[in-house]
Design an enzyme around this catalytic site. Structure first.
Site, short mmCIF file in Angstrom:
data_model
loop_
_atom_site.label_atom_id
_atom_site.label_comp_id
_atom_site.label_asym_id
_atom_site.label_seq_id
_atom_site.Cartn_x
_atom_site.Cartn_y
_atom_site.Cartn_z
N ASP A 1 -2.12 -0.57 5.86
CA ASP A 1 -2.50 -0.06 7.12
C ASP A 1 -3.88 0.30 7.32
OD1 ASP A 1 -2.34 3.46 7.07
OD2 ASP A 1 -2.29 2.20 5.30
N ASP B 1 0.90 -1.04 0.13
CA ASP B 1 -0.07 0.17 0.06
C ASP B 1 1.02 1.21 -0.03
OD1 ASP B 1 -2.44 1.67 0.48
OD2 ASP B 1 -1.38 1.93 2.92
N PHE B 2 0.42 2.49 -0.28
CA PHE B 2 1.03 3.86 -0.15
C PHE B 2 0.93 4.59 1.18
CE2 PHE B 2 1.86 8.01 -1.36
CZ PHE B 2 3.25 8.16 -2.23
N ASP B 3 -0.19 5.14 1.13
CA ASP B 3 -0.42 6.15 2.25
C ASP B 3 -0.54 5.26 3.60
OD1 ASP B 3 -1.08 8.92 1.11
OD2 ASP B 3 -2.23 7.63 -0.39
#
Length: 301
Positions: A221, A35-37
């Protein structure tokens, strides 16, 4: 003699330990999906200010040549994630794939192009309705609407009481989404309206099939990562080893299902760097991140 690489933290579950062992044993058959953010980039009040952790690109570039593929799977538009991540034109990331809008969009480093489907008409209709909708629910002050092309999101992080605003808007926005043929995707102080039929689990499963992966690591997250966790759990039940990493403990449902829990993007990038070092041929150096977050964050490290 070179310095010893940071030790890898030990997954807390047998399935996680099997997943990590499979990745280490046959890395060229493994996919690392992230994932990124909140995982590669810190969560910030203004999503437009989010940027990848300084160690993220070096960690991914060190890891990518040794595995079947590295993929970033994000709710953001693919091109935005590429810009905010600094992923384009990086040696070592020539074959990186970014699956944006939960897999509806795709950016391939090898071509530098984004493949985007036609926009869902419900997104434009919902976007046009949102200003009056938020005003009528007393939630305009402090909320912020993010235009995402294939989706539209309402952020409550800047509201006087972010959690109260989030809870007050969740059901009404769900009804608005349904009325326009969309689905509501809740996250960390954000409610996103997007087309149905695609989530990170669908995107991850399809990509693993595409590359012929035999093991997988997924790190995330937020609530939007739960479908990817479920996909890995299903794949494990079908015989594919997998490692589930929660980037932090904010979302308890995610942390409870994770094999390994870390403590934010610094910890994630340290873990990826340590993993790359374990896969590196002897004598080749891997740049080490400044902190020891990954080593501190799990038992057995």
């Amino acid at each position: 003699m070179g310095s010893q690489p940071e030790p890898l933290p030990t997954p807390a579950t047998p399935s996680g330990r099997d997943g990590l062992a499979a990745i280490l044993a046959q890395p060229k058959k493994a996919v690392v999906a992230i994932d990124f953010d909140g995982t590669l980039a810190e969560i910030v009040a203004d999503p437009e200010q989010a940027r990848a952790h300084p160690d993220a690109v070096p960690a991914l570039a060190a890891l990518a040549p040794h595995v079947a593929s590295v993929a970033v799977i994000t709710g953001r538009p693919a091109g935005v994630a590429v810009r905010y991540g600094g992923f384009a034109g990086v040696p070592g990331l020539e074959h990186l794939v970014v699956l944006g809008h939960y897999g509806a969009e795709r950016w391939d480093a090898v071509t530098g192009t984004v493949h985007t489907p036609a926009p869902h008409p419900g997104v434009a209709a919902a976007r046009a309705e949102l200003p009056g909708f938020l005003e009528s629910h007393g939630a305009w002050r402090g909320t912020w609407v993010e235009e995402k092309g294939q989706a539209v999101a309402v952020h409550t992080r800047r509201a006087r009481d972010p959690q109260a605003a989030f809870e007050a808007l969740r059901d009404p926005l769900g009804e608005l989404a349904t009325r326009h043929g969309l689905v509501l995707e809740p996250g960390r102080m954000v409610l996103e309206l997007r087309p149905p039929g695609m989530d990170k689990g669908v995107a991850l499963t399809a990509y693993l099939r595409e590359v012929g992966a035999e093991s997988v690591l997924y790190a995330g997250d937020d609530l939007g990562d739960l479908p990817a966790f479920a996909a890995v759990e299903k794949l494990r039940s079908d015989g594919m080893p997998g490692l589930l990493v929660a980037a932090d403990t904010v979302i308890s449902d995610l942390a409870e299902r994770a094999d390994l829990t870390l403590s934010g993007p610094e910890s994630v990038t340290a873990f990826l760097t340590a993993l790359a070092a374990r896969l590196q041929p002897e004598g080749d150096a891997v740049p080490q991140p400044g902190g020891e977050a990954a080593r501190r964050s799990a038992p057995g490290a």
